[in-house]
Scaffold this motif. Structure first.
Motif, short mmCIF file in Angstrom:
data_model
loop_
_atom_site.label_atom_id
_atom_site.label_comp_id
_atom_site.label_asym_id
_atom_site.label_seq_id
_atom_site.Cartn_x
_atom_site.Cartn_y
_atom_site.Cartn_z
N SER A 38 -14.81 -0.32 -13.58
CA SER A 38 -16.14 0.06 -13.11
C SER A 38 -17.06 0.18 -14.32
CB SER A 38 -16.10 1.39 -12.36
OG SER A 38 -17.42 1.82 -12.10
N ALA A 39 -18.23 -0.38 -14.22
CA ALA A 39 -19.19 -0.32 -15.32
C ALA A 39 -19.64 1.11 -15.60
CB ALA A 39 -20.40 -1.20 -15.00
N THR A 40 -19.47 2.00 -14.65
CA THR A 40 -19.86 3.40 -14.87
C THR A 40 -18.77 4.19 -15.58
OG1 THR A 40 -19.05 4.04 -12.69
CG2 THR A 40 -21.39 3.43 -12.87
N GLU A 41 -17.61 3.61 -15.77
CA GLU A 41 -16.48 4.33 -16.39
C GLU A 41 -16.04 3.71 -17.71
OE1 GLU A 41 -13.47 4.37 -13.38
OE2 GLU A 41 -14.68 5.57 -12.02
N LEU A 42 -16.82 2.79 -18.25
CA LEU A 42 -16.45 2.12 -19.49
C LEU A 42 -16.71 3.01 -20.70
CD1 LEU A 42 -17.95 -1.40 -18.77
CD2 LEU A 42 -15.54 -0.73 -18.68
N ASP A 43 -15.79 2.98 -21.65
CA ASP A 43 -15.95 3.68 -22.91
C ASP A 43 -16.09 2.62 -24.00
OD1 ASP A 43 -16.02 5.56 -24.94
OD2 ASP A 43 -13.85 5.88 -24.94
N LEU A 44 -17.32 2.18 -24.23
CA LEU A 44 -17.56 1.07 -25.14
C LEU A 44 -18.22 1.56 -26.42
CD1 LEU A 44 -19.05 -1.46 -22.55
CD2 LEU A 44 -16.69 -1.33 -23.38
N GLY A 45 -17.68 1.11 -27.54
CA GLY A 45 -18.28 1.44 -28.82
C GLY A 45 -19.52 0.60 -29.06
N GLU A 46 -20.40 1.10 -29.92
CA GLU A 46 -21.61 0.37 -30.26
C GLU A 46 -21.25 -0.93 -30.96
OE1 GLU A 46 -25.70 1.07 -32.77
OE2 GLU A 46 -24.63 2.81 -31.96
N ALA A 47 -21.91 -2.01 -30.55
CA ALA A 47 -21.70 -3.35 -31.11
C ALA A 47 -20.22 -3.73 -31.14
CB ALA A 47 -22.32 -3.44 -32.50
N SER A 48 -19.52 -3.44 -30.04
CA SER A 48 -18.07 -3.68 -29.99
C SER A 48 -17.68 -4.93 -29.20
CB SER A 48 -17.37 -2.46 -29.39
OG SER A 48 -17.84 -2.22 -28.06
N LEU A 49 -18.65 -5.56 -28.51
CA LEU A 49 -18.33 -6.70 -27.66
C LEU A 49 -19.15 -7.92 -28.03
CD1 LEU A 49 -18.35 -4.90 -24.20
CD2 LEU A 49 -16.37 -5.41 -25.62
N ARG A 50 -18.51 -9.09 -27.90
CA ARG A 50 -19.25 -10.35 -28.09
C ARG A 50 -19.83 -10.85 -26.79
NH1 ARG A 50 -15.27 -14.20 -31.12
NH2 ARG A 50 -13.77 -13.01 -29.95
N GLY A 51 -19.36 -10.31 -25.67
CA GLY A 51 -19.88 -10.74 -24.39
C GLY A 51 -19.56 -9.77 -23.28
N VAL A 52 -20.42 -9.77 -22.26
CA VAL A 52 -20.24 -8.97 -21.06
C VAL A 52 -20.52 -9.87 -19.87
CG1 VAL A 52 -21.10 -7.02 -19.69
CG2 VAL A 52 -20.92 -6.80 -22.18
N LEU A 53 -19.65 -9.84 -18.87
CA LEU A 53 -19.82 -10.62 -17.65
C LEU A 53 -19.91 -9.67 -16.47
CD1 LEU A 53 -19.77 -13.33 -16.07
CD2 LEU A 53 -17.28 -13.11 -16.04
N GLY A 54 -21.02 -9.68 -15.77
CA GLY A 54 -21.19 -8.90 -14.54
C GLY A 54 -21.48 -9.86 -13.41
N TRP A 55 -20.45 -10.35 -12.75
CA TRP A 55 -20.60 -11.44 -11.79
C TRP A 55 -20.65 -10.90 -10.37
CZ3 TRP A 55 -22.19 -15.82 -13.43
CH2 TRP A 55 -22.13 -16.95 -12.61
N TRP A 56 -21.80 -10.97 -9.74
CA TRP A 56 -22.01 -10.50 -8.38
C TRP A 56 -21.54 -9.07 -8.19
CZ3 TRP A 56 -25.19 -12.74 -5.14
CH2 TRP A 56 -25.49 -14.08 -5.33
N SER A 57 -21.84 -8.22 -9.16
CA SER A 57 -21.40 -6.83 -9.06
C SER A 57 -22.50 -5.83 -9.35
CB SER A 57 -20.22 -6.59 -10.01
OG SER A 57 -20.59 -6.91 -11.33
N LEU A 58 -23.45 -6.18 -10.18
CA LEU A 58 -24.42 -5.19 -10.64
C LEU A 58 -25.40 -4.76 -9.56
CD1 LEU A 58 -25.10 -6.61 -14.20
CD2 LEU A 58 -23.57 -4.76 -13.52
N PHE A 59 -25.66 -5.59 -8.55
CA PHE A 59 -26.60 -5.19 -7.51
C PHE A 59 -26.05 -4.11 -6.59
CE2 PHE A 59 -24.58 -9.08 -5.87
CZ PHE A 59 -24.03 -8.61 -4.69
N ALA B 240 -24.74 -12.71 -12.41
CA ALA B 240 -25.24 -13.43 -11.24
C ALA B 240 -25.57 -12.37 -10.20
CB ALA B 240 -24.18 -14.39 -10.69
N THR B 241 -26.67 -12.58 -9.51
CA THR B 241 -27.09 -11.63 -8.49
C THR B 241 -28.00 -12.35 -7.51
OG1 THR B 241 -28.00 -9.43 -8.14
CG2 THR B 241 -29.06 -10.77 -9.85
N HIS B 242 -28.50 -11.64 -6.55
CA HIS B 242 -29.40 -12.26 -5.58
C HIS B 242 -30.82 -12.28 -6.12
CE1 HIS B 242 -29.88 -7.97 -4.61
NE2 HIS B 242 -31.05 -8.30 -4.11
N VAL B 243 -31.64 -13.10 -5.50
CA VAL B 243 -33.03 -13.24 -5.90
C VAL B 243 -33.90 -12.51 -4.88
CG1 VAL B 243 -34.92 -14.88 -6.25
CG2 VAL B 243 -32.59 -15.47 -6.97
N GLY B 244 -34.91 -11.81 -5.36
CA GLY B 244 -35.84 -11.14 -4.46
C GLY B 244 -36.11 -9.73 -4.88
#
Length: 104
Positions: A23-44, A71-75
Motif C-alpha cells: 500500500s502506498a500509504t504504508e511505504l517506508d521510503l528513504g529520500e532519493a532511494s528509488l530510480r522509479g515508481v509505478l502506480g498502475w491503475w491504483s492511485l485514483f 495510469a488512471t482515468h481521464v476527467g
C-alpha cells in the motif's frame, strides 16, 4: 495471486531491480532511494488529501532523474469509470479474484 505472479516475473526478468507490492500509504521510503515508481491503475483509489501525501512521498523517494509512471482515468470526477481500460479488459476480473469491481 495476481500481484505476486507479476512481481515474480519481474524479478526473474530483472534480477538487478527491487520490486514490491504494498500500500502506498504504508511505504517506508528513504529520500532519493528509488530510480522509479509505478502506480498502475491504483492511485485514483485514494481520497485527494491522501493522494497528495502519497505523491509527495514518491517525489521525495525518487532519485534525481528518476521515473514516475502511472495510469488512471481521464476527467474531473473522482469515480472510477465503468471500463477501467480497453487495452486490458480482463484486469478487473483477475486482480479482484474473479469479480469486476467497476460500477455498472
Amino acid at each position: 495471486m495476481f500481484p505476486e505472479a507479476v512481481i515474480e516475473n519481474a524479478r526473474r526478468l530483472h534480477p538487478e531491480c527491487r520490486f514490491a507490492v504494498a500500500s502506498a500509504t504504508e511505504l517506508d521510503l528513504g529520500e532519493a532511494s528509488l530510480r522509479g515508481v509505478l502506480g498502475w491503475w491504483s492511485l485514483f483509489n485514494f481520497p485527494r488529501d491522501v493522494l497528495t501525501q502519497v505523491l509527495a512521498l514518491f517525489a521525495r523517494a525518487l532519485k534525481p532523474g528518476g521515473h514516475f509512471i502511472t495510469a488512471t482515468h481521464v476527467g474531473d470526477e473522482d469515480a472510477v469509470p465503468p471500463r477501467p481500460t480497453e487495452a486490458y479488459p480482463s484486469v478487473g476480473r483477475h486482480a479482484s479474484g474473479g469479480r469486476n469491481n467497476s460500477p455498472t
